[in-house]
Design an enzyme around this catalytic site. Structure first.
Site, PDB file in Angstrom:
ATOM      1  N   GLY A  13       6.126  15.417  30.794  1.00  0.00           N
ATOM      2  CA  GLY A  13       4.750  15.203  30.327  1.00  0.00           C
ATOM      3  C   GLY A  13       3.786  16.181  30.965  1.00  0.00           C
ATOM      4  N   GLY A  14       4.065  17.493  30.806  1.00  0.00           N
ATOM      5  CA  GLY A  14       3.335  18.506  31.580  1.00  0.00           C
ATOM      6  C   GLY A  14       2.109  19.108  30.923  1.00  0.00           C
ATOM      7  NE  ARG A  16      -2.331  13.231  27.080  1.00  0.00           N
ATOM      8  CZ  ARG A  16      -2.346  12.199  26.260  1.00  0.00           C
ATOM      9  NH1 ARG A  16      -2.187  12.415  24.971  1.00  0.00           N
ATOM     10  NH2 ARG A  16      -2.503  10.980  26.711  1.00  0.00           N
ATOM     11  CG  ASP A  63      10.362  10.819  21.642  1.00  0.00           C
ATOM     12  OD1 ASP A  63      10.099  10.160  22.683  1.00  0.00           O
ATOM     13  OD2 ASP A  63      10.293  10.335  20.501  1.00  0.00           O
ATOM     14  CB  VAL A  64      10.533  10.866  27.686  1.00  0.00           C
ATOM     15  CG1 VAL A  64       9.984  12.221  28.088  1.00  0.00           C
ATOM     16  CG2 VAL A  64       9.433   9.825  27.566  1.00  0.00           C
ATOM     17  CE1 TYR A 155       1.623   2.344  32.706  1.00  0.00           C
ATOM     18  CE2 TYR A 155       0.576   0.878  34.294  1.00  0.00           C
ATOM     19  CZ  TYR A 155       0.892   2.153  33.854  1.00  0.00           C
ATOM     20  OH  TYR A 155       0.471   3.243  34.599  1.00  0.00           O
ATOM     21  CB  ALA A 156       2.839  -4.733  35.458  1.00  0.00           C
TER      22      ALA A 156
END
Ligand code: NAD
Length: 251
Positions: A13-14, A16, A63-64, A155-156
């Site tokens: 993700g480089g 942004r 796409d990860v 997310y957590a």
């Protein structure tokens, strides 16, 4: 000591936010940098061009959420650079979702992008780190991974999973001179927060609630990541470095 000459760094993700700040900072300390992007090819090209004359710079669309794309890209990066010495698992999403109303699809998307991608990238670089008896793995977790977060339970959970994975790897691979650590940011002013910070009074409340009275920039997070990747931090292994201006004291 902050000289990464001949060190090869891979950042997910480089293009942004925190990932882009890492790419730029690692270049400044002379690293060769490989980074992934999801859609922003022109920005990837621009960032890479800006770094001409320092270390090497290569980038690839990944796409990860795809195991195949991750493995293909890591294979390509290793072929181009020879090794991956430092891996920064940064790519992630932060979606809203009430726990009692969350679809399995929503849950799985977050777990896949935030947590499973870290596992796949890490697994792909580990064999050559073990062989080289050298490696630094830095996972970008969150305060949410330690204290939970209402309406972001997926997310957590993903960020908490990153923390326990980090500790496990620290115990398992320390003997190969591989340090695995987390950086856990609090609020950071990046695209991830654009929507929530468009409410300026809320943004101001967030700022005032942080003891240091500022919201982190992406660069505020990149600095500790570069530190953890450096030999200055060679005895730090399995740690969660909280970077939140003192707002969540959970270390
Ligand atoms: P951001 O939204 O600017 O960056 C997220 C990056 O992840 C982007 O480069 C995006 O392209 C990439 N990404 C997302 N889904 C992807 C996919 N399917 N395939 C490939 N790439 C994908 O936000 P950021 O703040 O720079 O976030 C970076 C990391 O920091 C994330 O893991 C995030 O959870 C973490 N974090 C951010 C904050 C914050 O307040 N911004 C706080 C704590 C932790």
């Amino acid at each position: 000591m902050l000289d990464f000459r001949n060190r090869n760094v891979l950042i997910t993700g480089g293009t942004r936010g925190i990932g882009a700040a890492c790419v730029k900072l690692f270049y400044q300390v002379n690293a060769n940098v490989a980074f992934t992007f999801k859609t922003q090819k022109e920005i990837a090209k621009k960032i890479s061009n800006e770094c001409v004359g320092k270390g090497k710079s290569i980038y690839r669309q990944v796409d990860v959420s795809s195991e195949q794309e991750i493995n293909y890209a890591v294979g390509h990066f290793i072929k181009e650079l020879g090794t991956i010495d430092v891996l920064v698992n940064n790519a992630g999403i932060w979606e809203y979702g009430a726990a009692d109303n969350m679809s399995l699809e929503n849950w799985e998307r977050t777990i896949k992008i935030n947590l499973t991608s870290m596992f796949i990238f890490t697994k792909a670089v580990l064999p050559q780190m073990i062989k080289n008896n050298y490696g630094k793995i830095i996972n970008v977790s969150s305060t949410a991974g330690q204290r939970g977060e209402a309406f972001h339970s997926h997310y957590a959970a993903s960020k908490g999973g990153m923390i326990s994975y980090t500790k496990s790897l620290a115990a398992e691979f320390g003997k190969y001179n591989i340090n695995t650590n987390c950086v856990a940011p609090g609020w950071v002013n990046t695209d991830m927060c654009t929507e929530v910070f468009s409410d300026l009074s809320y943004k101001e409340k967030v700022r005032k609630d942080i003891p240091i009275r500022r919201i982190a920039t992406a660069e505020d997070i990149a600095g500790p990541i570069v530190f953890l990747a450096s030999d200055l931090a060679r005895h730090i292994n399995g740690e969660i470095v909280n970077v939140n201006g003192g707002s969540v004291l959970c270390g």
